[in-house]
Structures are given as C-alpha cells and as structure tokens.
Motif scaffolding. Structure first.
Motif, PDB file in Angstrom:
ATOM      1  N   GLU A   1       0.826  -1.213   0.000  1.00 14.11           N
ATOM      2  CA  GLU A   1       0.000   0.000   0.000  1.00 14.11           C
ATOM      3  C   GLU A   1       0.867   1.273   0.000  1.00 14.11           C
ATOM      4  OE1 GLU A   1      -2.721   0.154   3.289  1.00 14.11           O
ATOM      5  OE2 GLU A   1      -3.480   2.094   2.609  1.00 14.11           O
ATOM      6  N   GLU A   2       1.896   1.250   0.855  1.00 13.42           N
ATOM      7  CA  GLU A   2       2.794   2.417   0.932  1.00 13.42           C
ATOM      8  C   GLU A   2       3.522   2.643  -0.387  1.00 13.42           C
ATOM      9  OE1 GLU A   2       4.506   3.300   5.414  1.00 13.42           O
ATOM     10  OE2 GLU A   2       5.563   1.854   4.146  1.00 13.42           O
ATOM     11  N   LEU A   3       3.970   1.540  -0.997  1.00  8.79           N
ATOM     12  CA  LEU A   3       4.690   1.661  -2.265  1.00  8.79           C
ATOM     13  C   LEU A   3       3.767   2.198  -3.353  1.00  8.79           C
ATOM     14  CD1 LEU A   3       6.727  -1.695  -2.124  1.00  8.79           C
ATOM     15  CD2 LEU A   3       7.688   0.614  -2.026  1.00  8.79           C
ATOM     16  N   THR A   4       2.524   1.714  -3.359  1.00  8.83           N
ATOM     17  CA  THR A   4       1.537   2.187  -4.348  1.00  8.83           C
ATOM     18  C   THR A   4       1.290   3.681  -4.172  1.00  8.83           C
ATOM     19  OG1 THR A   4       0.506   0.026  -4.216  1.00  8.83           O
ATOM     20  CG2 THR A   4      -0.779   1.749  -5.291  1.00  8.83           C
ATOM     21  N   ASN A   5       1.168   4.116  -2.915  1.00 10.80           N
ATOM     22  CA  ASN A   5       0.934   5.540  -2.644  1.00 10.80           C
ATOM     23  C   ASN A   5       2.100   6.399  -3.092  1.00 10.80           C
ATOM     24  OD1 ASN A   5      -1.546   5.114  -1.589  1.00 10.80           O
ATOM     25  ND2 ASN A   5      -0.853   5.023   0.548  1.00 10.80           N
ATOM     26  N   LEU A   6       3.332   5.901  -2.827  1.00 12.13           N
ATOM     27  CA  LEU A   6       4.506   6.674  -3.241  1.00 12.13           C
ATOM     28  C   LEU A   6       4.575   6.764  -4.768  1.00 12.13           C
ATOM     29  CD1 LEU A   6       7.233   8.090  -2.787  1.00 12.13           C
ATOM     30  CD2 LEU A   6       8.316   5.838  -2.730  1.00 12.13           C
ATOM     31  N   LEU A   7       4.303   5.658  -5.432  1.00  4.42           N
ATOM     32  CA  LEU A   7       4.382   5.633  -6.898  1.00  4.42           C
ATOM     33  C   LEU A   7       3.374   6.615  -7.497  1.00  4.42           C
ATOM     34  CD1 LEU A   7       5.554   4.330  -9.456  1.00  4.42           C
ATOM     35  CD2 LEU A   7       3.817   2.534  -9.259  1.00  4.42           C
ATOM     36  N   GLY A   8       2.189   6.643  -6.930  1.00  9.09           N
ATOM     37  CA  GLY A   8       1.160   7.563  -7.433  1.00  9.09           C
ATOM     38  C   GLY A   8       0.822   7.262  -8.877  1.00  9.09           C
ATOM     39  N   ARG A   9       0.550   8.321  -9.646  1.00 11.34           N
ATOM     40  CA  ARG A   9       0.123   8.111 -11.035  1.00 11.34           C
ATOM     41  C   ARG A   9       0.971   8.966 -11.977  1.00 11.34           C
ATOM     42  NH1 ARG A   9      -3.225  10.243 -14.498  1.00 11.34           N
ATOM     43  NH2 ARG A   9      -4.171   8.864 -16.050  1.00 11.34           N
ATOM     44  N   GLY A  10       1.267   8.388 -13.142  1.00 15.56           N
ATOM     45  CA  GLY A  10       1.921   9.159 -14.196  1.00 15.56           C
ATOM     46  C   GLY A  10       3.394   9.468 -13.964  1.00 15.56           C
ATOM     47  N   ARG A  11       4.095   8.647 -13.133  1.00 15.81           N
ATOM     48  CA  ARG A  11       5.512   8.914 -12.838  1.00 15.81           C
ATOM     49  C   ARG A  11       6.414   8.695 -14.052  1.00 15.81           C
ATOM     50  NH1 ARG A  11       7.803  10.611  -7.690  1.00 15.81           N
ATOM     51  NH2 ARG A  11       6.315   9.951  -6.102  1.00 15.81           N
ATOM     52  N   ILE A  12       6.029   7.771 -14.934  1.00 15.69           N
ATOM     53  CA  ILE A  12       6.888   7.504 -16.102  1.00 15.69           C
ATOM     54  C   ILE A  12       6.803   8.693 -17.054  1.00 15.69           C
ATOM     55  CG2 ILE A  12       7.461   5.892 -17.954  1.00 15.69           C
ATOM     56  CD1 ILE A  12       5.973   3.711 -16.502  1.00 15.69           C
ATOM     57  N   LYS A  13       5.583   9.189 -17.244  1.00 15.75           N
ATOM     58  CA  LYS A  13       5.397  10.362 -18.105  1.00 15.75           C
ATOM     59  C   LYS A  13       6.226  11.536 -17.561  1.00 15.75           C
ATOM     60  CE  LYS A  13       1.820  13.379 -19.947  1.00 15.75           C
ATOM     61  NZ  LYS A  13       0.423  13.795 -19.825  1.00 15.75           N
ATOM     62  N   LYS A  14       6.114  11.740 -16.237  1.00 13.97           N
ATOM     63  CA  LYS A  14       6.823  12.843 -15.589  1.00 13.97           C
ATOM     64  C   LYS A  14       8.328  12.774 -15.877  1.00 13.97           C
ATOM     65  CE  LYS A  14       5.210  14.511 -11.523  1.00 13.97           C
ATOM     66  NZ  LYS A  14       4.939  14.561 -10.109  1.00 13.97           N
ATOM     67  N   GLY A  15       8.891  11.586 -15.726  1.00  9.21           N
ATOM     68  CA  GLY A  15      10.342  11.438 -15.890  1.00  9.21           C
ATOM     69  C   GLY A  15      10.778  11.441 -17.345  1.00  9.21           C
TER      70      GLY A  15
END
Ligand code: NDP
Ligand code: NDP
Length: 316
Positions: free
Chosen positions: A251-265
């Motif tokens: 759950e914590e890892l999912t929250n940290l990952l959030g959404r759209g991190r690949i696009k952001k990077g």
C-alpha cells in the motif's frame, strides 16, 4: 532471409521495442524506414492518441510496423478495435495472458508476437498460437520478469523448450550483443534503450542526457511487490529505498508511486520525481544518435565482430 525477417517482412532481424513515452510514430516510422521493425508503444496512449499515431506512422513509412499492447491496459478492447479498424498487420502483446486475444488476431491475418520472461509463459504463448516469442531478460528496462533470468540464460532455455521463433531482448544495444544473442539460438533481437535515446524518440532531452551520462550500476530493479521495473537511481528511487529500509508494504509503495511517474520522468524531463525507466545498457549509450546511424552502426559492428571472432584451432 531468416525466420524473423521472413515473418515480419523486414531487412534486418531487429525489432525496435515499444516503449512508453519514447516510441511514438516518429521513432517507429524511422526504424521501419531503416530496415527494422518499428513499434508504437500503446501502453501510455489514450485510444484516440493511438489512432493518431497509427495514421501518422502509415503516412511516414511504407514498410511494416507494429503496435505493442500491454494486456493489462485499462481500455484494452477499445485498443484492439482500433488496431482492427486501422488494419494493423503486426501486434506485440506483453504483460498478460495471450490466449485471450491471439486467435482473434490470427483469424484476421495479424502476425502476433508475445513478450515472455520464462519457459512457462513461452509455452503458454506457443499454445495460444503466437507466431514468435520475445524472450526478455533481467537486463531490460521498464517492466521486467520476476525470475531475474539474464538474457544469457533465458534465451537458450526458451530455444530448448519451444518450437516457434525466439527474439532475444534485454541488454542488447550493439552489433556485438546482437551477435551474442543470435549465437545463443535467437532468430532476432529486440532493442529498446538505444532507440529510447535516439533523436527520433519522444523522450525529453533532459532524460536522454541523464541516460547518456549514466554508468554501470546506476540502474536498479525494484518495486517487485507491485510490478518489477528497472529504472535509473534518482531522488524518486531514494524515496523508494527509504521505505524499504524502514520496512514497507504494498500500500505504501503504491501511494509513493502515485500516477503518471513515467510520463513525468521520460516525457516531461522531471529527473527528480519521475520514474526513469531504462535498461542496464544505458551504461554504454554515450550519445544521442539518429535511428539511421544506430541501425547502420549495429549492422556494421555485427558483421565485423562475426568476421573477427576467434576460431578454435584443434591442431595447436
Ligand atoms: P505533435 O505532432 O502534436 O507534437 C507535439 C510536440 O512535441 C510538437 O512540438 C513536436 O514537435 C514535439 N515532438 C514530439 N515528438 C518529438 C520528437 N520525437 N522529436 C522532436 N519533437 C517532437 O504530437 P505527436 O504527433 O508527436 O503526438 C501526438 C500526441 O501523442 C501528443 O499528445 C503526445 O503527448 C502524445 N505522445 C505520446 C507518446 C506515448 O508514448 N504515449 C509518445 C509521443 C507522443 P514538432 O512541432 O517539430 O512536430
Ligand atoms: P500510471 O497509471 O501511473 O499512469 C498512467 C499514464 O498513462 C498517465 O501518464 C496517462 O497519461 C497515460 N495513459 C494513457 N492511456 C491511458 C488510459 N487509457 N488510462 C489511463 N491512463 C492512460 O501508469 P504508468 O505510467 O506506470 O504506465 C502506463 C502504461 O504503460 C501502463 O498501461 C503500463 O502497462 C504501460 N507500461 C509498459 C511498460 C513496458 O515495458 N511494456 C513499461 C511501463 C509501463 P495522462 O497523464 O496524460 O493522463
């Protein structure tokens, strides 16, 4: 001609990997125009964006190209409908069960390749009727197998266990590594990272520079609890590491990952907070080149290395 050039109607047995936020129509059509199979990465495209890229790709090349679809894509049926309407001739599926969609595509005359990372899934893909498998090892960037099989060990294992053509992927970026993969019994190779850092890739220039300046040991396979991915170390990775060090959960890892991190990077060039997915070969990618130069270089190195290979002399 070999099995892969014949199957796909291409000059060299090389597939440019479908990569989210890198392989739009510019990269795919450039790859196809230079003798390899260009691939649109549909995973990060909304359905109408995918249609647009297919149409632009058709205009930009008269050579074969393919679309890569991760089977866990949220609107998967809508994507398939677009592929059928646009008469896409080659589809590469990954991350899911090929038995659900393969026969439909085969009935429409579509060539189907499926990405696997172990023997169990290779056999499943063969049983589902795919034309070839892409065996992707631990070195690869982005989504990765759970078994941590290196390309060196995975490819001969898969070749031993199935009867359809095998394309090697993961850790291949040069003519030398292509020759190694073909020596292991592969009929062709899939190359991702080197094309991600090409001029025609849609990735942000800051991401491309970060990869060019990276060295061995800078990528890491992580987030196994969610879906194992290989990425470059950065501030976002430090946050992941901090969670692991204190003891974490899904759950914590999912929250940290959030959404759209690949696009952001990769697409927006946020090197601190983005998820910078790339393969271990990033260490030997030292410049941003055109797709044409990359392919010519790989083919020339393959031929030169093959002719210079040491031959064992029994008589000595
Ligand atoms: P556009 O032709 O509208 O291009 C958008 C802008 O990005 C333009 O300024 C364009 O430059 C520039 N651009 C895009 N790719 C490159 C590249 N490889 N090299 C140099 N400049 C580039 O959009 P596209 O046809 O490229 O894409 C349509 C849509 O698809 C966009 O909304 C985009 O966000 C999305 N997309 C998604 C990808 C994915 O993997 N999910 C990959 C690529 C795009 P110029 O004006 O010179 O053409
Ligand atoms: P997230 O859930 O974190 O974010 C979704 C991203 O995908 C957003 O950037 C969103 O764009 C874009 N997107 C495109 N189409 C859709 C859609 N139909 N519904 C929702 N979002 C969409 O996912 P990730 O960025 O981690 O991964 C995106 C996709 O890429 C997944 O489908 C995944 O399977 C695939 N993938 C495949 C990899 C591979 O190696 N084959 C590697 C990594 C990812 P926007 O921000 O504009 O809304």
């Amino acid at each position: 001609m070999n099995k892969i050039t014949k199957l796909l109607g291409i000059k060299y047995p090389i597939i440019q990997a479908g990569m989210v936020w890198c392989s739009g129509w510019r990269l795919a059509s450039a790859a196809s125009n230079n003798g390899v199979l260009g691939v649109l990465g549909a995973g990060s495209m909304y359905p109408d964006v995918l249609r647009e890229h297919i149409q632009k790709c058709k205009k930009a090349t008269r050579h074969p190209f393919a679309v890569n679809i991760p089977l866990f894509y949220p609107q998967i049926d809508e994507l398939f409908e677009i592929l059928f309407q646009e008469k896409v001739k080659i589809v590469i599926t990954s991350g899911g069960n090929p038995s659900l969609y393969t026969q439909n595509m085969k009935n429409l005359g579509i060539k189907v390749l499926h990405v696997i990372a172990n023997t169990k899934f290779a056999k499943k893909a063969e049983d589902a009727g795919v034309d070839a498998v892409i065996a992707e090892g631990f070195e690869a960037g982005g989504h990765n197998g759970r078994d941590e099989m290196t390309t060196m060990c995975l490819v001969p294992t898969i070749v031993q266990n199935i009867n359809i053509p095998v394309v090697a992927a993961g850790g291949i970026a040069t003519g030398q590594s292509m020759l190694a993969a073909m020596s292991l019994g592969a009929d062709g190779v899939q190359i991702g990272s080197r094309f991600a850092i090409s001029r025609e890739s849609s990735a942000h220039e800051l991401f491309k520079s970060y990869v060019v300046n990276s060295k061995d040991g800078d990528t890491v396979l992580t987030l196994k609890e969610l879906a194992p991915v290989r990425m470059l170390k950065n501030d976002f990775y430090k946050q992941i590491l901090a969670l692991y060090q204190k003891g974490t959960n899904k759950e914590e890892l999912t929250n940290l990952l959030g959404r759209g991190r690949i696009k952001k990077g990769i697409f927006e060039g946020d090197l601190q907070e983005g998820n910078l997915e790339i393969g271990q070969v990033s260490a030997i990618i030292n410049s941003v080149e055109s797709v044409k130069d990359i392919i010519q270089n790989i083919v020339a190195d393959y031929q030169l290395t093959k002719s210079n290979l040491y031959s064992i002399n029994d008589k000595v």
